[in-house]
Enzyme design. Structure first.
Site, PDB file in Angstrom:
ATOM      1  N   CYS A   1      -1.730   3.555 -11.315  1.00 33.16           N
ATOM      2  CA  CYS A   1      -2.049   4.395  -9.866  1.00 33.16           C
ATOM      3  C   CYS A   1      -1.748   5.875  -9.878  1.00 33.16           C
TER       4      CYS A   1
ATOM      5  N   CYS B   1      -3.289   8.999 -11.011  1.00 30.07           N
ATOM      6  CA  CYS B   1      -4.354   9.258 -10.484  1.00 30.07           C
ATOM      7  C   CYS B   1      -3.607  10.586  -9.370  1.00 30.07           C
ATOM      8  N   HIS B   2      -2.649   9.417  -8.693  1.00 32.38           N
ATOM      9  CA  HIS B   2      -1.851   9.933  -7.120  1.00 32.38           C
ATOM     10  C   HIS B   2      -0.987  10.319  -7.399  1.00 32.38           C
TER      11      HIS B   2
ATOM     12  N   ARG C   1      -8.641  -0.228   0.631  1.00 36.78           N
ATOM     13  CA  ARG C   1      -8.176   0.708  -0.615  1.00 36.78           C
ATOM     14  C   ARG C   1      -8.053   0.556  -1.432  1.00 36.78           C
TER      15      ARG C   1
ATOM     16  N   CYS D   1       2.996 -14.251  14.348  1.00 40.34           N
ATOM     17  CA  CYS D   1       2.661 -14.128  16.103  1.00 40.34           C
ATOM     18  C   CYS D   1       2.093 -15.430  16.909  1.00 40.34           C
TER      19      CYS D   1
ATOM     20  N   CYS E   1      -0.087 -12.197  23.518  1.00 41.73           N
ATOM     21  CA  CYS E   1       0.786 -11.452  23.006  1.00 41.73           C
ATOM     22  C   CYS E   1       1.338 -10.703  24.163  1.00 41.73           C
TER      23      CYS E   1
ATOM     24  N   CYS F   1       4.641 -12.170  25.786  1.00 38.85           N
ATOM     25  CA  CYS F   1       6.246 -11.640  24.930  1.00 38.85           C
ATOM     26  C   CYS F   1       6.415 -10.213  25.363  1.00 38.85           C
ATOM     27  N   HIS F   2       5.552  -9.157  25.047  1.00 42.15           N
ATOM     28  CA  HIS F   2       5.590  -8.067  24.112  1.00 42.15           C
ATOM     29  C   HIS F   2       4.978  -7.516  25.470  1.00 42.15           C
TER      30      HIS F   2
ATOM     31  N   CYS G   1      -9.536   0.858  -5.375  1.00 42.63           N
ATOM     32  CA  CYS G   1      -9.145   1.944  -6.124  1.00 42.63           C
ATOM     33  C   CYS G   1      -9.092   0.759  -7.473  1.00 42.63           C
TER      34      CYS G   1
HETATM   35  C1  HEC Z   1       6.029 -16.370  22.684  1.00 43.54           C
HETATM   36  C2  HEC Z   1       6.515 -14.954  22.578  1.00 43.54           C
HETATM   37  C3  HEC Z   1       5.299 -14.052  21.935  1.00 43.54           C
HETATM   38  C4  HEC Z   1       3.774 -13.975  21.794  1.00 43.54           C
HETATM   39  C5  HEC Z   1       3.083 -14.577  22.920  1.00 43.54           C
HETATM   40  C6  HEC Z   1       3.950 -13.113  20.602  1.00 43.54           C
HETATM   41  N1  HEC Z   1       5.311 -12.654  19.683  1.00 43.54           N
HETATM   42 FE1  HEC Z   1       4.830 -11.177  19.456  1.00 43.54          FE
HETATM   43  N2  HEC Z   1       6.842 -11.185  18.573  1.00 43.54           N
HETATM   44  C7  HEC Z   1       7.932 -12.777  18.795  1.00 43.54           C
HETATM   45  C8  HEC Z   1       9.565 -12.358  18.881  1.00 43.54           C
HETATM   46  C9  HEC Z   1      10.374 -13.742  19.530  1.00 43.54           C
HETATM   47  C10 HEC Z   1       9.406 -11.479  17.839  1.00 43.54           C
HETATM   48  C11 HEC Z   1      11.239 -10.842  17.033  1.00 43.54           C
HETATM   49  C12 HEC Z   1      11.160 -11.813  16.485  1.00 43.54           C
HETATM   50  C13 HEC Z   1      10.973 -12.143  14.619  1.00 43.54           C
HETATM   51  O1  HEC Z   1      10.671 -11.273  15.056  1.00 43.54           O
HETATM   52  O2  HEC Z   1      10.020 -13.203  14.596  1.00 43.54           O
HETATM   53  C14 HEC Z   1       7.888 -10.462  17.455  1.00 43.54           C
HETATM   54  C15 HEC Z   1       7.578  -9.592  16.832  1.00 43.54           C
HETATM   55  C16 HEC Z   1       5.915  -8.912  17.206  1.00 43.54           C
HETATM   56  C17 HEC Z   1       5.961  -8.299  16.218  1.00 43.54           C
HETATM   57  C18 HEC Z   1       7.209  -7.300  15.794  1.00 43.54           C
HETATM   58  C19 HEC Z   1       8.094  -6.516  16.369  1.00 43.54           C
HETATM   59  C20 HEC Z   1       9.138  -5.636  15.266  1.00 43.54           C
HETATM   60  O3  HEC Z   1       9.482  -4.692  15.991  1.00 43.54           O
HETATM   61  O4  HEC Z   1       9.885  -5.994  14.356  1.00 43.54           O
HETATM   62  C21 HEC Z   1       5.172  -7.697  15.984  1.00 43.54           C
HETATM   63  C22 HEC Z   1       4.711  -6.298  15.639  1.00 43.54           C
HETATM   64  C23 HEC Z   1       4.345  -8.869  16.915  1.00 43.54           C
HETATM   65  N3  HEC Z   1       5.415  -9.315  17.261  1.00 43.54           N
HETATM   66  C24 HEC Z   1       3.301  -9.012  17.458  1.00 43.54           C
HETATM   67  C25 HEC Z   1       2.336 -10.189  18.271  1.00 43.54           C
HETATM   68  C26 HEC Z   1       1.443  -9.931  18.080  1.00 43.54           C
HETATM   69  C27 HEC Z   1       0.070  -8.746  18.155  1.00 43.54           C
HETATM   70  C28 HEC Z   1       0.882 -10.650  19.430  1.00 43.54           C
HETATM   71  C29 HEC Z   1      -0.149 -11.558  19.704  1.00 43.54           C
HETATM   72  C30 HEC Z   1      -1.407 -11.952  18.695  1.00 43.54           C
HETATM   73  C31 HEC Z   1       2.190 -11.430  19.316  1.00 43.54           C
HETATM   74  N4  HEC Z   1       3.204 -10.575  19.236  1.00 43.54           N
HETATM   75  C32 HEC Z   1       2.319 -12.851  20.872  1.00 43.54           C
HETATM   76  C33 HEC Z   1       7.580 -13.311  20.012  1.00 43.54           C
HETATM   77  C34 HEC Z   1       6.010 -13.151  20.720  1.00 43.54           C
HETATM   78  C1  HEC Z   2      -8.697   6.880 -11.605  1.00 44.21           C
HETATM   79  C2  HEC Z   2      -8.118   7.464 -10.691  1.00 44.21           C
HETATM   80  C3  HEC Z   2      -7.350   6.617  -9.928  1.00 44.21           C
HETATM   81  C4  HEC Z   2      -6.556   5.612  -9.778  1.00 44.21           C
HETATM   82  C5  HEC Z   2      -6.810   5.275 -11.277  1.00 44.21           C
HETATM   83  C6  HEC Z   2      -6.112   5.076  -8.596  1.00 44.21           C
HETATM   84  N1  HEC Z   2      -6.785   5.900  -7.513  1.00 44.21           N
HETATM   85 FE1  HEC Z   2      -6.996   5.199  -5.813  1.00 44.21          FE
HETATM   86  N2  HEC Z   2      -8.047   6.911  -5.122  1.00 44.21           N
HETATM   87  C7  HEC Z   2      -8.799   7.653  -6.110  1.00 44.21           C
HETATM   88  C8  HEC Z   2      -9.392   8.891  -5.948  1.00 44.21           C
HETATM   89  C9  HEC Z   2     -10.454  10.116  -6.400  1.00 44.21           C
HETATM   90  C10 HEC Z   2      -8.991   8.761  -4.251  1.00 44.21           C
HETATM   91  C11 HEC Z   2      -9.866   9.348  -2.740  1.00 44.21           C
HETATM   92  C12 HEC Z   2     -11.462   8.911  -3.012  1.00 44.21           C
HETATM   93  C13 HEC Z   2     -12.218   9.483  -2.250  1.00 44.21           C
HETATM   94  O1  HEC Z   2     -11.746  10.669  -1.517  1.00 44.21           O
HETATM   95  O2  HEC Z   2     -13.108   8.810  -1.582  1.00 44.21           O
HETATM   96  C14 HEC Z   2      -8.629   7.501  -4.286  1.00 44.21           C
HETATM   97  C15 HEC Z   2      -7.779   7.160  -2.891  1.00 44.21           C
HETATM   98  C16 HEC Z   2      -6.802   5.966  -2.575  1.00 44.21           C
HETATM   99  C17 HEC Z   2      -6.004   5.955  -1.347  1.00 44.21           C
HETATM  100  C18 HEC Z   2      -6.135   6.427   0.172  1.00 44.21           C
HETATM  101  C19 HEC Z   2      -5.881   7.942   0.079  1.00 44.21           C
HETATM  102  C20 HEC Z   2      -6.251   8.426   1.740  1.00 44.21           C
HETATM  103  O3  HEC Z   2      -5.703   9.487   2.133  1.00 44.21           O
HETATM  104  O4  HEC Z   2      -7.269   7.711   2.404  1.00 44.21           O
HETATM  105  C21 HEC Z   2      -5.200   4.894  -1.763  1.00 44.21           C
HETATM  106  C22 HEC Z   2      -3.778   4.363  -0.352  1.00 44.21           C
HETATM  107  C23 HEC Z   2      -5.428   5.018  -3.035  1.00 44.21           C
HETATM  108  N3  HEC Z   2      -6.160   5.649  -3.528  1.00 44.21           N
HETATM  109  C24 HEC Z   2      -4.362   3.782  -3.858  1.00 44.21           C
HETATM  110  C25 HEC Z   2      -3.970   3.992  -4.808  1.00 44.21           C
HETATM  111  C26 HEC Z   2      -3.214   2.601  -5.993  1.00 44.21           C
HETATM  112  C27 HEC Z   2      -2.527   1.923  -5.261  1.00 44.21           C
HETATM  113  C28 HEC Z   2      -3.640   2.521  -6.685  1.00 44.21           C
HETATM  114  C29 HEC Z   2      -3.212   1.992  -8.199  1.00 44.21           C
HETATM  115  C30 HEC Z   2      -3.394   0.667  -7.911  1.00 44.21           C
HETATM  116  C31 HEC Z   2      -4.550   3.962  -7.524  1.00 44.21           C
HETATM  117  N4  HEC Z   2      -4.642   3.822  -5.654  1.00 44.21           N
HETATM  118  C32 HEC Z   2      -5.249   3.897  -8.286  1.00 44.21           C
HETATM  119  C33 HEC Z   2      -8.191   8.176  -7.627  1.00 44.21           C
HETATM  120  C34 HEC Z   2      -7.458   6.543  -8.124  1.00 44.21           C
END
Ligand code: HEC
Ligand code: HEC
Length: 282
Positions: free
Chosen positions: A196, A199-200, A239, A133, A95, A98-99, A243
């Site tokens: 979701c 509840c939320h 997470r 990447c 990574c 390039c970065h 849920c």
């Molecule tokens: C050969 C060069 C290259 C390598 C190695 C590379 N990247 Fe990238 N990466 C890019 C380029 C070019 C972009 C921007 C173009 C795109 O969005 O596709 C990018 C975009 C990204 C972005 C999004 C940046 C943004 O601001 O949107 C992330 C996050 C990222 N790379 C993570 C990684 C990680 C983690 C690794 C290693 C596992 C990695 N890259 C390895 C070339 C590379």
């Molecule tokens: C029946 C009620 C209920 C429903 C429906 C529900 N959740 Fe939750 N969710 C909870 C409760 C309760 C917690 C917190 C649990 C704890 O404290 O461990 C939670 C926690 C979470 C969190 C973590 C919040 C944090 O601050 O870390 C996320 C993200 C989340 N729910 C997303 C979803 C999504 C997306 C859906 C629908 C696909 C969904 N939940 C449906 C009850 C619900």
């Protein structure tokens, strides 16, 4: 554990049923999505401040004590940094090639993820971008989602954006995916017919036996997080899946379209919240 979950849901059924009846007769906002369906917007039954007060009352100093002892997810950060500097794959690159050293040029990158990506004609999440990447730029294998290395690298790269506000764009071609995510967030599903949003949004701040339902502000700003219940660090999508399981609904695989769209919708609604990883939760 399963029994406890069932009891939580049973307790929720009564108030939720009351809400559904209220929603049928009360005022409601209808918002038409691009794809032609309508979503009935819900509003929170209490302010965010009131929710926070209840959270503090409910958990007391338990979360503060947890924080004092340190976050076990911090241990992943060093390994994540090593991975960012490690040469892998057929092109002899890391990574850092390039970065920049320690991938420091990616500071701020996490603020605009998930984003629309024309090449996949859909939503690109942060873990997917990292794998893209690895595969395309490095000629390396993608990291298995939720594996230790995948979480460590994602966590480290994301931590470079700590303290920066989430700034997700839903403009242009991204919009229909946002609408899809919102629709999925409001969709009633599973054996208990929950959404979701019920509840939320509507029931945030209400107690369900041993759980307090969280308000969805700040839901996306702290992942990957360590969860006591998992005894492990995990992703936002893990997470979501938890849920969905509690809802007795279908649980899609990691990075499935539905989970990505929900993540996009929810992250956009958290725009302005400051990224702070790793988080720590009960
Ligand atoms: C050969 C060069 C290259 C390598 C190695 C590379 N990247 Fe990238 N990466 C890019 C380029 C070019 C972009 C921007 C173009 C795109 O969005 O596709 C990018 C975009 C990204 C972005 C999004 C940046 C943004 O601001 O949107 C992330 C996050 C990222 N790379 C993570 C990684 C990680 C983690 C690794 C290693 C596992 C990695 N890259 C390895 C070339 C590379
Ligand atoms: C029946 C009620 C209920 C429903 C429906 C529900 N959740 Fe939750 N969710 C909870 C409760 C309760 C917690 C917190 C649990 C704890 O404290 O461990 C939670 C926690 C979470 C969190 C973590 C919040 C944090 O601050 O870390 C996320 C993200 C989340 N729910 C997303 C979803 C999504 C997306 C859906 C629908 C696909 C969904 N939940 C449906 C009850 C619900």
């Amino acid at each position: 554990m399963q029994d406890r979950k069932i009891r939580i849901l049973q307790i929720l059924v009564v108030p939720v049923a009351a809400v559904l009846v209220a929603a049928m007769f009360g005022t409601r906002a209808r918002a038409a999505g691009k794809a032609g369906y309508t979503v009935e917007e819900l509003s929170p039954s209490m302010s965010y401040e009131e929710y926070e007060k209840r959270y503090k009352e409910y958990y007391g100093d338990a979360t503060a004590r947890m924080a004092e002892e340190g976050n076990p997810a911090d241990f992943l950060l060093d390994d994540g940094r090593d991975l960012a500097n490690k040469v892998e794959g057929s092109k002899g690159k890391s990574c850092a090639s390039c970065h920049g050293r320690d991938a420091m040029k990616l500071k701020g990158a996490a603020t605009h993820f998930p984003r629309y990506d024309a090449a996949i004609k859909g939503i690109m999440t942060f873990p997917m971008q990292i794998n893209a990447c690895r595969v395309q730029a490095m000629g390396a294998k993608p990291l298995k989602y939720e594996s230790y290395d995948q979480l460590a690298l994602t966590l480290y790269i994301k931590s470079l954006s700590n303290g920066m506000p989430i700034q997700v764009s839903i403009d242009g071609p991204a919009r229909p995916f946002y609408e899809e995510g919102r629709r999925a967030y409001y969709k009633r599903q599973g054996q208990l017919n929950f959404s979701c949003a019920i509840c939320h949004i509507q029931y945030a701040g209400y107690k369900a036996r041993s759980n307090l339902i969280s308000n969805n502000k700040h839901h996306t700003d702290h992942w990957p997080s360590y969860r006591l219940k998992w005894g492990k660090t995990g992703s936002l999508q893990r997470r979501f899946r938890g849920c969905l399981k509690n809802m007795r609904a279908k649980v899609p695989p990691y990075q499935d379209e539905e989970l990505r769209n929900i993540e996009f919708y929810l992250t956009y609604s958290n725009n302005g919240d400051l990224i702070q990883v790793p988080g720590m939760r009960m």
